[in-house]
Motif scaffolding. Structure first.
Motif, PDB file in Angstrom:
ATOM      1  N   UNK A  14       0.834  -1.204   0.000  1.00 39.87           N
ATOM      2  CA  UNK A  14       0.000   0.000   0.000  1.00 39.87           C
ATOM      3  C   UNK A  14       0.868   1.252   0.000  1.00 39.87           C
ATOM      4  N   UNK A  15       1.933   1.239   0.809  1.00 40.76           N
ATOM      5  CA  UNK A  15       2.857   2.378   0.870  1.00 40.76           C
ATOM      6  C   UNK A  15       3.444   2.671  -0.513  1.00 40.76           C
ATOM      7  N   UNK A  16       3.867   1.621  -1.206  1.00 38.51           N
ATOM      8  CA  UNK A  16       4.496   1.781  -2.522  1.00 38.51           C
ATOM      9  C   UNK A  16       3.494   2.255  -3.564  1.00 38.51           C
ATOM     10  N   UNK A  17       2.310   1.662  -3.571  1.00 37.01           N
ATOM     11  CA  UNK A  17       1.304   2.001  -4.589  1.00 37.01           C
ATOM     12  C   UNK A  17       0.885   3.466  -4.483  1.00 37.01           C
ATOM     13  N   UNK A  18       0.879   4.014  -3.264  1.00 39.72           N
ATOM     14  CA  UNK A  18       0.524   5.428  -3.090  1.00 39.72           C
ATOM     15  C   UNK A  18       1.594   6.362  -3.646  1.00 39.72           C
ATOM     16  N   UNK A  19       2.779   5.841  -3.907  1.00 41.07           N
ATOM     17  CA  UNK A  19       3.899   6.667  -4.376  1.00 41.07           C
ATOM     18  C   UNK A  19       4.269   6.396  -5.836  1.00 41.07           C
ATOM     19  N   UNK A  21      -8.316   0.297   1.809  1.00 41.64           N
ATOM     20  CA  UNK A  21      -7.184   1.224   1.682  1.00 41.64           C
ATOM     21  C   UNK A  21      -6.745   1.360   0.233  1.00 41.64           C
ATOM     22  N   UNK A  22      -6.856   0.270  -0.524  1.00 38.01           N
ATOM     23  CA  UNK A  22      -6.407   0.267  -1.911  1.00 38.01           C
ATOM     24  C   UNK A  22      -7.466   0.822  -2.867  1.00 38.01           C
TER      25      UNK A  22
END
Length: 565
Positions: A71-76, A206-207
């Motif tokens: 999730x952290x990576x996909x937001x960036x 969240x995704x």
């Protein structure tokens, strides 16, 4: 005990070596111009990341998929990146004047363009740190995608699992999934990624995006599908670097344009020769601190100042924020929206026009009133480029160079803390640059005494400027904290800022050697605590008090010094 210390030291050394290998490899691949992440050329990056096992990527070294890290990576990264086999890192090459619609990741301000079904272009305008950041996240993403692939190819004949076929049906269904169909799809997906139904359900929303509430199903399917095509049909994913970005990187092209625009505006508004104070911060805390008591007098009478700041930070209160902004624009503030590609907006405050009710912000002689330049956060090495260019003398229309009258430089922001928790404060006395012997001690005008009356914990000591927050692990950070370095926290810009400031003040005579420096950070995470890393989520309202407390202390000192002078 000796054996435990020895083991910890060895793990820290392994981690340091892994980070070094990653950055040497990334620089090599950048110079080369392309590489295949899951091929031989990407093997060193994969092995180093798996050796390092950064806290932010959680279970990267295990067979199960890492949910919070994903999730952290996909937001960036840009929307749709998981569908693209070709990823092209470019400079600002004119796509903004094309029919392509820019895609801006939620947590990283960078322009990305979906060229076709297979290709995503990502603009690099913030220096090497941005490339390191992207390549690290992509390496993680591709490692996770191959975990999915390995879970769905079930025999030597390369037959696919029933779970995968059922997930594919759900993803390709043209009509909206019913609740029952969604839960059936999640059941199959959970089996594929090695997680429980409950674990998947806890992160599912969240995704979700505005256009796709079932984004997580599509994300896992597309990641697995690309890995499957690479494994079965040798359709290799490829990352390329455009010739223009390879030529421009390190030349300060964007930073120079950005800095000259600021200086030109100061000159046109007859502010260039006034006492200048530079603050690296967000685009709301200085403005709200100076103008909320004027614009929101009624609210300020009924609430404490931190309750007012919390109200202004609430996304629902856009009308309040607009009121403060309107007041600021009518009383000395003007904004410079970035057009250079740095993605760093600027606010300039002529405090001679400020009519503040508090004594701390009043000046008897407005002629020498401070001019405050607030620059939005830089990213990694970009901090050196922007500060270096900003502090250089200005040559308007080829005339004699004009030196800026910079009296203070203040750096505030979020950082990881190694002792304490989210929202606590860090007051650095030196910046250490990770992976080198470079260290930058300095006199900080802020100290623990400035924050002793607050309810927040504050820590003072050295801070390490890391090459990338996503590459830090517990062993490495424990070494920094427990050794004689006595590091209290980590961030990405401090050493870069200080390198530019020291050169300008002590070597190049661009600004006075007596320039006052203020550094203060508040904790966004504690990477040494399980469940407290950046991947565990944002600060929410926890960040409001430390943000504004630091802002107030910086502004109090600027106005105090102006009165004394």
């Amino acid at each position: 005990m000796t054996q435990l210390k020895h083991t910890g030291r060895n793990r820290a050394q392994e981690s340091t070596n892994a980070i070094e290998r990653m950055y040497i490899t990334m620089r090599h691949l950048f110079i080369r111009g392309f590489y295949k992440p899951m091929g031989v050329s990407g093997e060193t990056l994969r092995e180093a990341l798996l050796t390092l096992r950064p806290e932010i990527y959680g279970t990267i070294a295990e067979d199960k998929i890492e949910l919070n890290g994903l999730h952290y990576v996909i937001e960036r990264l840009p929307e749709g990146i998981e569908e693209c086999r070709f990823i092209n890192l470019t400079s600002d090459e004119g796509y903004n004047n094309s029919h392509f619609t820019p895609i801006i990741p939620p947590k990283r301000r960078r322009n990305c363009y979906r060229i076709d079904e297979e290709q995503m272009n990502i603009e690099i305008t913030r220096g090497r740190s941005e490339i390191y950041d992207i390549l690290t996240h992509l390496t993680f993403l591709f490692i996770e995608s191959h975990k999915i692939m390995k879970a769905i190819v079930i025999d030597k004949d390369e037959n696919l699992s029933r779970d995968w076929l059922k997930l594919e049906l759900a993803v390709k269904k043209s009509s909206k999934l019913s609740q029952k169909e969604k839960e059936i799809a999640i059941t199959h997906l959970a089996n594929i990624i090695g997680r429980t139904f409950e674990e998947v359900l806890s992160v599912y929303s969240k995704f979700a995006t505005k256009n796709n509430e079932n984004k997580f199903l599509h994300l896992i399917y597309n990641l697995g599908q690309l890995a499957l095509e690479e494994f079965l049909h040798h359709k290799k994913r490829t990352i390329t670097f455009s010739p223009v970005v390879r030529e421009r990187l390190g030349h300060h092209i964007h930073g120079e344009i950005w800095a000259n625009n600021i200086k030109q505006q100061l000159l046109e508004k007859e502010l260039f020769d006034r006492p200048l104070h530079i603050i690296s911060a967000n685009m709301h805390s200085v403005m709200n601190t100076l103008y909320a008591p004027i614009a929101l007098q009624k609210l300020c009478k009924n609430k404490t100042r931190f309750q007012v700041y919390e109200a202004l930070s609430d996304a629902k209160n856009s009308a309040l924020r607009e009121k403060v902004t309107k007041e600021a624009l009518s009383r000395g503030m003007f904004q410079i929206k970035d057009t250079s590609g740095t993605n760093i907006d600027v606010q300039i405050f002529d405090t001679a026009q400020l009519k503040h009710p508090e004594q701390d912000f009043k000046l008897e002689d407005p002629k020498n009133a401070p001019v405050i330049i607030v620059m939005d956060y830089a990213f990694g090495e970009q901090a050196y480029e922007t500060m270096d260019e900003l502090l250089k003398p200005f040559k308007p229309n080829g005339s004699e160079p004009k030196h800026m009258n910079v009296e203070s430089i203040s750096i505030m922001g979020k950082a990881g803390i190694l002792e304490g928790g989210k929202g606590d404060l860090m007051i650095p006395t030196a910046h250490l640059f990770e992976g080198t012997a470079d260290n930058y001690p300095f006199k900080n005008e802020l100290s623990l005494n400035d924050f002793q009356d607050s309810s927040l914990k504050a820590f003072e000591g050295a801070m390490v400027t890391v090459l990338g927050t996503s590459l830090q692990n517990r062993d490495l950070l424990s070494f920094f904290h427990d050794s004689t370095w006595r590091v209290i926290g980590l961030e990405m810009e401090g050493a870069h800022y200080q390198k530019a400031i020291q050169a300008a003040a002590r070597l190049r005579d661009n600004i006075t050697p007596e320039v006052k420096l203020r550094y203060a950070y508040y904790a966004s995470d504690n990477p040494l605590e399980t469940g407290s890393t950046l991947a565990s989520g944002g600060l929410g309202t926890t960040g409001v008090k430390p943000t504004y407390l630091i802002t107030e202390k910086i502004l109090y000192q600027i106005f105090r010094d102006a009165r004394e002078n």
